[in-house]
Design an enzyme around this catalytic site. Structure first.
Site: not given
Ligand SMILES: O=P(O)(O)OC[C@H]1O[C@](O)(CO)[C@@H](O)[C@@H]1O
Length: 458
Positions: A289, A310, A425
């Site tokens: 951000e 792994h 938003k």
């Protein structure tokens, strides 16, 4: 003076067709010095976004007092998202015993701790069903005071607690938000419930060492004075290092910039040890951000050692050369010895593990993975902290906030805003029917319509 952390950058200098060489760093010396001066000057003036640099010098008395009040509850539910939750998750994971909430109260000696972040009904319902709401403190954290996910959880929790406690419901709420503005500030004023401030100059993802992280931490028995002390020591030591090759924050900032320019557009954060797993999560928001704007930035990749040896290591070692990998190791780990001998012949081939310490194995894995990546010609940074405890976590957090800000200045972007999150938003508000956002409904349906084209159902 004992070490707070060590940073080994030898493995960051790789050749190949896109080399990053020591002399490239020297070319950045002036720039990083100027970025540091800017950071400290604006920090001193508490300019918006720079306030985190002053947090190590804050007065903790009010936070400690609130922490004492919170510690009297059976459980604490923190409601928040992004910077209003990730730091808390990181501190709890690093500094509380594993399986903390399952520990017997006599061992835990502090409230159980839960985070309500993602607006997932399954999580929220099952959480509140398992709590005695009258004995639960709700900490609602939001810098803006109006983040939808946090607001949704808050409204629901408020209603539930009201049903249970009636007029006294606000006794169980703590609001942490902007000192003057926002819906939550209005709520705190109108109900008289307890509240703490998020300094206006401190951004969400840089707020873990403010009341956002410290109030809960204090209630859970984490020593916040040591946490802040570690950050202060890091700040003071960095301030004394005025030569590029002696200042680890300057060096890491330059190395990250140069690898980004060389096309290594992913920053893998791979701490070794479960207690640091959420440090990578916290780092991902801080890094992503802060730097992801104007086409700049590198993508933070969360990894965990030894698990991702792994899972991802194949890609890191033999996949595209597009990553700068940071391995975080820990010097002192709890002693856990494997059996001295196992008298089963079939297990004879495992005798190399007999009597070994599990913690040593984890660090050997960190060093071995670092070595294998260097051999594969992939750039790595090997960072080590003495132990996972308050002082060193405080220092590590402040260190990475510092490095991130410097990288932002070197990339000539503002590391303290996040304009790119606002469009989504606005679309959420419009589809949720928020007043003043109707105009976006058509637009979001248009763009989502574009996503839905060529839908294949099977
Ligand atoms: O603390 P707030 O204002 O609720 O915001 C939560 C998070 O949402 C963001 O604004 C991104 O949408 C982050 O920067 C912030 O940490």
């Amino acid at each position: 003076m004992d070490e707070l952390l060590s940073v080994s950058v030898g493995g960051a200098f790789v050749g190949g067709d896109r080399p990053v060489l020591r002399e490239n760093i020297d070319d950045l010396s002036r720039m990083v010095e100027e970025a540091d001066v800017l950071l400290r000057e604006k920090g001193r003036d508490d300019v918006d976004g720079f306030g985190w640099i002053n947090l190590p010098y804050q007065d903790l008395s009010e936070t400690i007092e609130i922490g004492r009040w919170l510690s009297g509850f059976e459980a604490i539910v923190q409601i928040g998202i992004g910077g209003s939750a990730l730091g808390n998750r990181m501190l709890a994971k690093a500094l509380l015993p594993p399986f903390y909430n399952e520990l017997d109260a006599s061992v835990r000696k502090a409230p159980k701790f839960y985070l309500l972040e993602n607006p997932d009904p399954k999580t929220a319902v099952s959480l509140l069903d398992r709590l005695d709401l009258s004995k639960t403190a709700f900490i609602v954290v939001s810098k803006s005071g109006s983040t939808t996910e946090t607001a949704a959880h808050f409204l629901w929790a408020w209603q539930k607690v009201r049903e249970k406690m009636g007029e006294r419901a606000s006794d169980n709420f703590l609001i942490i938000t902007d000192p003057r503005k926002g819906i939550l500030r209005k709520f705190a004023k109108s109900t008289g419930c307890r509240s703490l401030n998020i300094p206006e100059s401190v951004g969400g993802r840089y707020s873990v060492l403010s009341s956002v992280g410290l109030a809960t931490a204090s209630a859970l028995g984490i020593n916040i004075e040591k946490l802040v002390q570690g950050a202060k020591e890091m700040d003071q030591r960095l301030a004394l290092r005025s030569h590029l090759w002696e200042n680890p924050a300057w060096l890491l900032a330059c190395i990250n910039l140069l690898h980004a320019k060389a096309g290594r557009n992913m920053a893998v954060m791979m701490p070794y040890g479960d207690d640091l797993a959420d440090f990578a999560e916290w780092f991902a928001q801080l890094w992503g951000e802060s730097l992801g704007k104007e086409g700049c930035g590198t993508t933070p990749v969360r990894a965990l050692g030894a698990i991702d040896q792994h899972s991802q290591l194949q890609l890191y070692a033999e996949g595209p050369d597009d990553k700068l990998i940071t391995i975080i190791d820990v010097n002192n780990r709890p002693l856990f010895l494997l059996p001295d001998v196992v008298d089963i012949d079939a297990l004879k081939d495992l005798e190399f593990l007999y009597g070994k310490a599990l913690g040593d194995l984890l660090s050997i894995e960190a060093r071995s993975t670092a070595s294998a990546l260097v051999k594969a010609g992939k750039p790595i940074i090997y960072l080590k902290i003495p132990e996972v405890s308050e002082r060193y976590i405080g220092a590590l957090v402040f260190f990475y906030e510092y490095v991130t800000a410097l990288v932002g200045f070197l990339m000539k972007i503002n590391p303290f805003d996040q304009p790119g999150v606002e469009q989504g938003k606005r679309y959420i508000y419009s589809l949720m029917g928020r007043k003043g956002y109707k105009e976006y409904v058509k637009e979001v349906e248009e763009y989502f319509g574009a996503c839905q084209k060529m839908e294949i159902i099977i």
